[in-house]
Every structure is written in structure tokens, then in C-alpha cells.
Enzyme design. Structure first.
Site, PDB file in Angstrom:
ATOM      1  CE1 TYR A 126     137.213  43.639  91.499  1.00 19.89           C
ATOM      2  CE2 TYR A 126     139.225  42.352  91.263  1.00 19.89           C
ATOM      3  CZ  TYR A 126     137.845  42.443  91.243  1.00 19.89           C
ATOM      4  OH  TYR A 126     137.092  41.330  90.977  1.00 19.89           O
ATOM      5  CD1 TRP A 151     143.406  35.204  86.601  1.00 23.58           C
ATOM      6  CD2 TRP A 151     144.441  33.640  85.391  1.00 23.58           C
ATOM      7  NE1 TRP A 151     144.743  35.477  86.646  1.00 23.58           N
ATOM      8  CE2 TRP A 151     145.411  34.529  85.910  1.00 23.58           C
ATOM      9  CE3 TRP A 151     144.866  32.568  84.614  1.00 23.58           C
ATOM     10  CZ2 TRP A 151     146.778  34.377  85.659  1.00 23.58           C
ATOM     11  CZ3 TRP A 151     146.218  32.418  84.374  1.00 23.58           C
ATOM     12  CH2 TRP A 151     147.169  33.313  84.876  1.00 23.58           C
TER      13      TRP A 151
END
Length: 283
Positions: A126, A151
Site C-alpha cells: 500500500y 487515520w
């Protein structure tokens, strides 16, 4: 009126952008996978020729880290080649481009927050595919804003906040990583920053997170407190946690550029989470 193409408009940040932009100031071109495949070069170029956007915001991405490890070609096709295709359109049209990226471009081994000047060293597919996307954007157009965040949570996403609340609804005990650190960031605050940035010519790479740092366990504690849910919560190592893939342990980004050019202040993560939870309850 400027014309803004939001590629990946059904994702968390795409939705947040649509919620807050002023339709009297911005003509929006929303596309998602059902409308247009950013990995198809011809499709992307044709869309750019026909619609001639002034700004392209790339909210597309394969963000599931486990899926990226299993299907690296798919990850690179979307996260790297998709970004390349949109950058080619931006260059042809003289448009600005916003490329959304991630803390996963770093290895998470640092003991202090990463600035935009720190070397990237992704340890996951990723992270590596997102760094490749960043590099394509830099290569193909100088009118770019690369925005790294971490996040991120918002409407409709398979994010940590929504997953904690789903498990809490079932009344189960939650085991959450106490060894992963970051800055929870609201998609809406990120969208506000993006809309501000595209009105400028302050091109480059930016770290954009809400202020303050916590671990996943503290993040979950605050989510449960604000929701009024009373379930047992345990702090555990990542390997034993319910809701965390193995990610860089220290994912803290320093909004260094924003600070040194005194351009934009991001709110505290707890305030932003409270705003999101209120909206979630109202809807």
C-alpha cells in the site's frame, strides 16, 4: 466559477468535499468507479478533453492494506497508474491536481513525527504504491498538491471509528492496539484544507492531520465516551488486536510546512471527533 473534478467522489473525502463546497463558486464533476475507471488511460484523457477541469482532486485509492498485499498489481494499477493518468490530464489542461497520500510512505520506525522532508521508506505494498503515485504526480505536473494524512474517518467509510461503533453495538469486548500511534483526522477537516489549498498557488507536498497524538486504544476510548457506549476495552499489541492491520507503528505526521509558512491551522483531533460523532447521531 471554477470547475473541480472529484475522482472517487463516493469515498470519505469525496463525500466530505461535496458536503462543504459552495455550488455557487464551484462546478463539481463527480466520478467514481461506476462512472469512470481512472486506470483506463483513454477514458481518463477523453473525460479531461470533454470537461476541461480547472482542478482535479484524486480521492481514488485501494486503501485496504491486506488486499494490497494479496493483489499488488491491482494496488499499483489504481494507486500509481491512476494517479499518473489524472496527472497527464492536469498537465494537458493546465489544471491543478490534488493527490491524496498516506503516512504509509514512511516505515513507522521513527521516534519523532515525520516532516515532508524526511525520506520515504514504505514497508507495505500500500505504502509503496502510494509513493509511486506521488512520484508520477511530481513527474507529470508542477501544479500539484500532494497531501499525506493518517487515520482518516468520515461518512460511509470502512474506518476505525465506524468499526469500533459496530463492535460496540454488539456489546463485545474490544481489544485495541496500544502500540500504534497517529493523529485521528476528520475527512471534513481534510476537505476544508483541500478547498483552501486549491485557491492558492502554494504547490508541493503537505502533511495534513488534526493536531495531537494518541494510540489506537486512546482513540477507541474517546469514540466510546462520545457515543455513550459502555463496553470492555483492552489495550493489546497490534498482533492481538481486533481492528488493526499490521501498519507502521509510529504513524505521526508533523504538519511542518503548514506551520512554517503559517498558512492553515488544523483543529485538535478530539474536537473534530466530537463534531463527527454529533453529526453521525443527528443523521
Amino acid at each position: 466559477m471554477i470547475k473541480v473534478w472529484i475522482a472517487g467522489s463516493n469515498g470519505q473525502i469525496g463525500r466530505a468535499l461535496n458536503d462543504i463546497l459552495d455550488p455557487l463558486e464551484i462546478e463539481v464533476l463527480n466520478t467514481d468507479l461506476d462512472d469512470l475507471d481512472i486506470t483506463n488511460t483513454e477514458e481518463v484523457l477523453n473525460f479531461g478533453i470533454v470537461n476541461r477541469p480547472d482542478v482535479i482532486i484524486n480521492c481514488c485509492g485501494v486503501t485496504d492494506t491486506d488486499l494490497c498485499e494479496k493483489e499488488p498489481e491491482h494496488a499499483y494499477r489504481v494507486n500509481a497508474l491512476g494517479a499518473r493518468n489524472l496527472s497527464i490530464v492536469a498537465r494537458k489542461n493546465g489544471a491543478k491536481i490534488v493527490q491524496l497520500s498516506t503516512d504509509d510512505v514512511f516505515d513507522g520506525q521513527s521516534k519523532k513525527p515525520y516532516t515532508e522532508f524526511d525520506d520515504t521508506n514504505p514497508l507495505t505494498v500500500y505504502g509503496a504504491s502510494k509513493r509511486a503515485g506521488e512520484n508520477y504526480v511530481k513527474e507529470f505536473t508542477h501544479k500539484h498538491f500532494i497531501i499525506r494524512s493518517n487515520w482518516v474517518y468520515g461518512k460511509g467509510g470502512n474506518n476505525f471509528v465506524n468499526r469500533v461503533l459496530e463492535v460496540a453495538e454488539q456489546g463485545k469486548t474490544l481489544s485495541v492496539a496500544g502500540d500504534q500511534f497517529g493523529s485521528p483526522t476528520s475527512a471534513k477537516d481534510l476537505a476544508r484544507m483541500i478547498l483552501y489549498l486549491i485557491s492558492t498557488n502554494e504547490y508541493g507536498t503537505y502533511h495534513v492531520t488534526c493536531s495531537g497524538v494518541c494510540n489506537r486504544y486512546e482513540f477507541a476510548q474517546e469514540i466510546l465516551r462520545l457515543s455513550g457506549k459502555n463496553v470492555e476495552l483492552k489495550a493489546v499489541p497490534t498482533e492481538q488486536s481486533d481492528l488493526s492491520s499490521v501498519r507502521p507503528p509510529y504513524a505521526v505526521l508533523d504538519n511542518f510546512i503548514l506551520r512554517i509558512i503559517d498558512m492553515y491551522d488544523m483543529p485538535d483531533w478530539k474536537e473534530s471527533l466530537e463534531e463527527y460523532m454529533k453529526e453521525r447521531t443527528e443523521n
